[in-house]
Scaffold this motif. Sequence first.
Motif, PDB file in Angstrom:
ATOM      1  N   MET A   1      36.086 -35.366  -7.747  1.00 45.43           N
ATOM      2  CA  MET A   1      34.990 -36.318  -7.766  1.00 45.43           C
ATOM      3  C   MET A   1      35.211 -37.399  -6.712  1.00 45.43           C
ATOM      4  SD  MET A   1      34.304 -36.882 -11.804  1.00 45.43           S
ATOM      5  CE  MET A   1      33.842 -35.516 -12.864  1.00 45.43           C
ATOM      6  N   THR A   2      34.147 -37.967  -6.210  1.00 41.13           N
ATOM      7  CA  THR A   2      34.234 -39.006  -5.205  1.00 41.13           C
ATOM      8  C   THR A   2      34.902 -40.246  -5.765  1.00 41.13           C
ATOM      9  OG1 THR A   2      32.221 -38.170  -4.223  1.00 41.13           O
ATOM     10  CG2 THR A   2      32.909 -40.380  -3.571  1.00 41.13           C
ATOM     11  N   GLN A   3      35.713 -40.911  -4.953  1.00 40.61           N
ATOM     12  CA  GLN A   3      36.483 -42.048  -5.415  1.00 40.61           C
ATOM     13  C   GLN A   3      35.866 -43.388  -5.056  1.00 40.61           C
ATOM     14  OE1 GLN A   3      39.469 -41.863  -7.110  1.00 40.61           O
ATOM     15  NE2 GLN A   3      39.194 -39.679  -7.296  1.00 40.61           N
ATOM     16  N   THR A   4      34.618 -43.372  -4.598  1.00 36.24           N
ATOM     17  CA  THR A   4      33.976 -44.610  -4.178  1.00 36.24           C
ATOM     18  C   THR A   4      33.705 -45.531  -5.356  1.00 36.24           C
ATOM     19  OG1 THR A   4      32.914 -43.448  -2.386  1.00 36.24           O
ATOM     20  CG2 THR A   4      31.975 -45.566  -2.991  1.00 36.24           C
ATOM     21  N   SER A   5      33.946 -46.835  -5.162  1.00 35.42           N
ATOM     22  CA  SER A   5      33.681 -47.804  -6.216  1.00 35.42           C
ATOM     23  C   SER A   5      33.147 -49.076  -5.604  1.00 35.42           C
ATOM     24  CB  SER A   5      34.975 -48.101  -7.000  1.00 35.42           C
ATOM     25  OG  SER A   5      34.763 -49.122  -7.939  1.00 35.42           O
ATOM     26  N   THR A   6      32.186 -49.673  -6.279  1.00 36.73           N
ATOM     27  CA  THR A   6      31.674 -50.970  -5.855  1.00 36.73           C
ATOM     28  C   THR A   6      31.823 -51.927  -7.012  1.00 36.73           C
ATOM     29  OG1 THR A   6      29.454 -50.344  -6.547  1.00 36.73           O
ATOM     30  CG2 THR A   6      30.018 -49.968  -4.241  1.00 36.73           C
ATOM     31  N   SER A   7      32.107 -53.186  -6.726  1.00 44.51           N
ATOM     32  CA  SER A   7      32.359 -54.163  -7.780  1.00 44.51           C
ATOM     33  C   SER A   7      31.465 -55.364  -7.611  1.00 44.51           C
ATOM     34  CB  SER A   7      33.829 -54.619  -7.738  1.00 44.51           C
ATOM     35  OG  SER A   7      34.692 -53.511  -7.882  1.00 44.51           O
ATOM     36  N   PRO A   8      31.110 -56.029  -8.710  1.00 45.82           N
ATOM     37  CA  PRO A   8      30.309 -57.242  -8.604  1.00 45.82           C
ATOM     38  C   PRO A   8      31.135 -58.360  -8.003  1.00 45.82           C
ATOM     39  CG  PRO A   8      31.034 -56.880 -10.857  1.00 45.82           C
ATOM     40  CD  PRO A   8      31.407 -55.662 -10.099  1.00 45.82           C
ATOM     41  N   ALA A   9      30.458 -59.363  -7.495  1.00 46.19           N
ATOM     42  CA  ALA A   9      31.165 -60.478  -6.880  1.00 46.19           C
ATOM     43  C   ALA A   9      32.072 -61.154  -7.898  1.00 46.19           C
ATOM     44  CB  ALA A   9      30.145 -61.485  -6.336  1.00 46.19           C
ATOM     45  N   ALA A  10      33.215 -61.592  -7.425  1.00 45.92           N
ATOM     46  CA  ALA A  10      34.198 -62.219  -8.302  1.00 45.92           C
ATOM     47  C   ALA A  10      33.590 -63.414  -9.019  1.00 45.92           C
ATOM     48  CB  ALA A  10      35.415 -62.653  -7.482  1.00 45.92           C
ATOM     49  N   GLY A  11      33.880 -63.509 -10.332  1.00 47.91           N
ATOM     50  CA  GLY A  11      33.436 -64.653 -11.103  1.00 47.91           C
ATOM     51  C   GLY A  11      32.002 -64.564 -11.586  1.00 47.91           C
ATOM     52  N   GLN A  12      31.298 -63.484 -11.237  1.00 50.82           N
ATOM     53  CA  GLN A  12      29.905 -63.345 -11.660  1.00 50.82           C
ATOM     54  C   GLN A  12      29.807 -62.342 -12.807  1.00 50.82           C
ATOM     55  OE1 GLN A  12      27.416 -62.303  -8.370  1.00 50.82           O
ATOM     56  NE2 GLN A  12      27.696 -64.242  -7.318  1.00 50.82           N
ATOM     57  N   ALA A  13      29.096 -62.723 -13.849  1.00 47.64           N
ATOM     58  CA  ALA A  13      28.878 -61.812 -14.971  1.00 47.64           C
ATOM     59  C   ALA A  13      27.755 -60.855 -14.595  1.00 47.64           C
ATOM     60  CB  ALA A  13      28.522 -62.600 -16.216  1.00 47.64           C
ATOM     61  N   GLU A  14      28.039 -59.579 -14.640  1.00 47.88           N
ATOM     62  CA  GLU A  14      27.057 -58.581 -14.221  1.00 47.88           C
ATOM     63  C   GLU A  14      26.130 -58.238 -15.383  1.00 47.88           C
ATOM     64  OE1 GLU A  14      27.305 -54.672 -11.496  1.00 47.88           O
ATOM     65  OE2 GLU A  14      28.428 -54.538 -13.372  1.00 47.88           O
TER      66      GLU A  14
ATOM     67  N   GLY B   1      30.043 -38.152 -14.304  1.00 45.77           N
ATOM     68  CA  GLY B   1      30.257 -38.178 -12.864  1.00 45.77           C
ATOM     69  C   GLY B   1      29.816 -39.493 -12.240  1.00 45.77           C
ATOM     70  N   GLN B   2      28.748 -40.072 -12.788  1.00 46.86           N
ATOM     71  CA  GLN B   2      28.267 -41.348 -12.262  1.00 46.86           C
ATOM     72  C   GLN B   2      29.261 -42.475 -12.562  1.00 46.86           C
ATOM     73  OE1 GLN B   2      23.983 -42.128 -12.694  1.00 46.86           O
ATOM     74  NE2 GLN B   2      23.746 -40.088 -13.568  1.00 46.86           N
ATOM     75  N   VAL B   3      29.858 -42.429 -13.757  1.00 45.42           N
ATOM     76  CA  VAL B   3      30.888 -43.420 -14.092  1.00 45.42           C
ATOM     77  C   VAL B   3      32.100 -43.243 -13.179  1.00 45.42           C
ATOM     78  CG1 VAL B   3      32.514 -44.179 -15.871  1.00 45.42           C
ATOM     79  CG2 VAL B   3      30.149 -43.677 -16.484  1.00 45.42           C
ATOM     80  N   ALA B   4      32.470 -41.988 -12.899  1.00 50.27           N
ATOM     81  CA  ALA B   4      33.615 -41.728 -12.015  1.00 50.27           C
ATOM     82  C   ALA B   4      33.376 -42.297 -10.628  1.00 50.27           C
ATOM     83  CB  ALA B   4      33.872 -40.219 -11.942  1.00 50.27           C
ATOM     84  N   ARG B   5      32.163 -42.123 -10.116  1.00 48.21           N
ATOM     85  CA  ARG B   5      31.880 -42.643  -8.772  1.00 48.21           C
ATOM     86  C   ARG B   5      31.799 -44.165  -8.775  1.00 48.21           C
ATOM     87  NH1 ARG B   5      29.305 -37.733  -8.746  1.00 48.21           N
ATOM     88  NH2 ARG B   5      27.432 -38.476  -9.799  1.00 48.21           N
ATOM     89  N   LEU B   6      31.325 -44.734  -9.865  1.00 48.30           N
ATOM     90  CA  LEU B   6      31.203 -46.194  -9.939  1.00 48.30           C
ATOM     91  C   LEU B   6      32.565 -46.867 -10.050  1.00 48.30           C
ATOM     92  CD1 LEU B   6      29.214 -48.595 -10.157  1.00 48.30           C
ATOM     93  CD2 LEU B   6      29.267 -48.297 -12.632  1.00 48.30           C
ATOM     94  N   THR B   7      33.477 -46.268 -10.814  1.00 43.06           N
ATOM     95  CA  THR B   7      34.784 -46.881 -11.058  1.00 43.06           C
ATOM     96  C   THR B   7      35.863 -46.404 -10.105  1.00 43.06           C
ATOM     97  OG1 THR B   7      35.372 -45.141 -12.657  1.00 43.06           O
ATOM     98  CG2 THR B   7      34.254 -47.105 -13.515  1.00 43.06           C
ATOM     99  N   GLY B   8      35.606 -45.317  -9.385  1.00 43.55           N
ATOM    100  CA  GLY B   8      36.633 -44.759  -8.516  1.00 43.55           C
ATOM    101  C   GLY B   8      37.729 -44.056  -9.294  1.00 43.55           C
ATOM    102  N   LYS B   9      37.441 -43.645 -10.542  1.00 41.39           N
ATOM    103  CA  LYS B   9      38.454 -43.010 -11.382  1.00 41.39           C
ATOM    104  C   LYS B   9      38.249 -41.504 -11.513  1.00 41.39           C
ATOM    105  CE  LYS B   9      39.420 -47.114 -14.203  1.00 41.39           C
ATOM    106  NZ  LYS B   9      39.419 -47.702 -15.575  1.00 41.39           N
ATOM    107  N   GLY B  10      37.491 -40.919 -10.596  1.00 40.78           N
ATOM    108  CA  GLY B  10      37.331 -39.478 -10.621  1.00 40.78           C
ATOM    109  C   GLY B  10      38.640 -38.786 -10.265  1.00 40.78           C
ATOM    110  N   SER B  11      38.845 -37.587 -10.777  1.00 39.23           N
ATOM    111  CA  SER B  11      40.079 -36.853 -10.537  1.00 39.23           C
ATOM    112  C   SER B  11      39.834 -35.363 -10.659  1.00 39.23           C
ATOM    113  CB  SER B  11      41.156 -37.270 -11.545  1.00 39.23           C
ATOM    114  OG  SER B  11      40.802 -36.837 -12.848  1.00 39.23           O
ATOM    115  N   PRO B  12      40.715 -34.537 -10.062  1.00 37.55           N
ATOM    116  CA  PRO B  12      40.586 -33.084 -10.249  1.00 37.55           C
ATOM    117  C   PRO B  12      40.654 -32.687 -11.725  1.00 37.55           C
ATOM    118  CG  PRO B  12      42.051 -33.556  -8.418  1.00 37.55           C
ATOM    119  CD  PRO B  12      41.765 -34.875  -9.082  1.00 37.55           C
ATOM    120  N   ALA B  13      41.490 -33.380 -12.507  1.00 35.79           N
ATOM    121  CA  ALA B  13      41.594 -33.073 -13.935  1.00 35.79           C
ATOM    122  C   ALA B  13      40.271 -33.355 -14.641  1.00 35.79           C
ATOM    123  CB  ALA B  13      42.718 -33.893 -14.573  1.00 35.79           C
ATOM    124  N   GLY B  14      39.621 -34.468 -14.262  1.00 30.70           N
ATOM    125  CA  GLY B  14      38.337 -34.797 -14.859  1.00 30.70           C
ATOM    126  C   GLY B  14      37.270 -33.787 -14.495  1.00 30.70           C
TER     127      GLY B  14
END
Length: 258
Positions: A1-14, A106-119
Amino acid sequence: MTQTSTSPAAGQAETFRGTLDRLAGAQKGAARSAPAYSRFVNRRLGRVLAAWAYRRGLSPNAVTGISALCTFTAIALLPLVAPSALLGVVVSLLLVLGYAFDSADGQVARLTGKGSPAGEWLDHMVDATKIVTLPLALGVGLYRFDVVDHVWLLVPALHAVAGSVYFFGMILTEQMRRAAGVVSTAATGGRAPWLRSVLGIPTDYGTTCLVFLLLSVPTAFFVGYAAIVAATLVVAVAAAVSWYGQLRRLTANEAGAA
C-alpha cells in the motif's frame, strides 16, 4: 500500500470535514472503468468510514477486521436462518458495510502512511475467503430450507468457482507483470466512460450485496443472482484470455530484447 500521509497543521483540531478533505487528497484516483456501484457509491461510503476510523485511531488492519466481521456475519446467517424479507435486509446491509470498510482500510493506510505488505496480504486473504464462502453459504441455505429445485444449486457452486478463479487470475497476473518490471495502472483522469461503468454493474460486488434484498421473493432473487453469475463467468473467461495474451506478449518482448 502507498505510504503517503498528510497531517493537519500543528496545534489545530481537525474537524470531520477536514479529515474527509484530506482523505480525498490522499487516496488513489478511482479507475474510470470501475463498475458504477464501486466507483460512485462504495468508494464514497468508504471515505466516510475511513474518516470515522482515523479519528478513532483505528489501524488499517483493524478496519479490515471490521470489514471481515460484517461480511462473515452476513455469510454465516445464510445457512442458519430461513430466507425472509428481514434476513435479506440484514444480509444486504452487512455485506454493504463490509464492502465499504474494505474500501476504507486502504484509504486509512494512505492517510496514515501505515500501509504494509502484511496489511495488503490480510486484505486479499479476506477478499479471497468471502468470494468462495458467500456463494457456498447461499447454496447450503437454499438446500437446507428447500427454496429451489436442487439442480439450481449448481448456480452458486458455479459462482464460487468462477469468482475464485477470476480473483486468483487477477492477482497472479499482476504479480507476474510486476516481476517482469511492468506495473499496471488504471486511467483515473479525463472524460468518464459512463457506459463502461454501467455495463460493469452485473459483475460489481456491490450488485451482489444488493441482490439479497430480494431474498424473500425466491424467483426474483434467483433471476437476479443467476444474471450476476452468468456475467461473472463471461468476464472471467474473457479476462483469462486477455491476461494469457498479455503474458505471452511480455515473454516475447523479453526474448526479443535479450
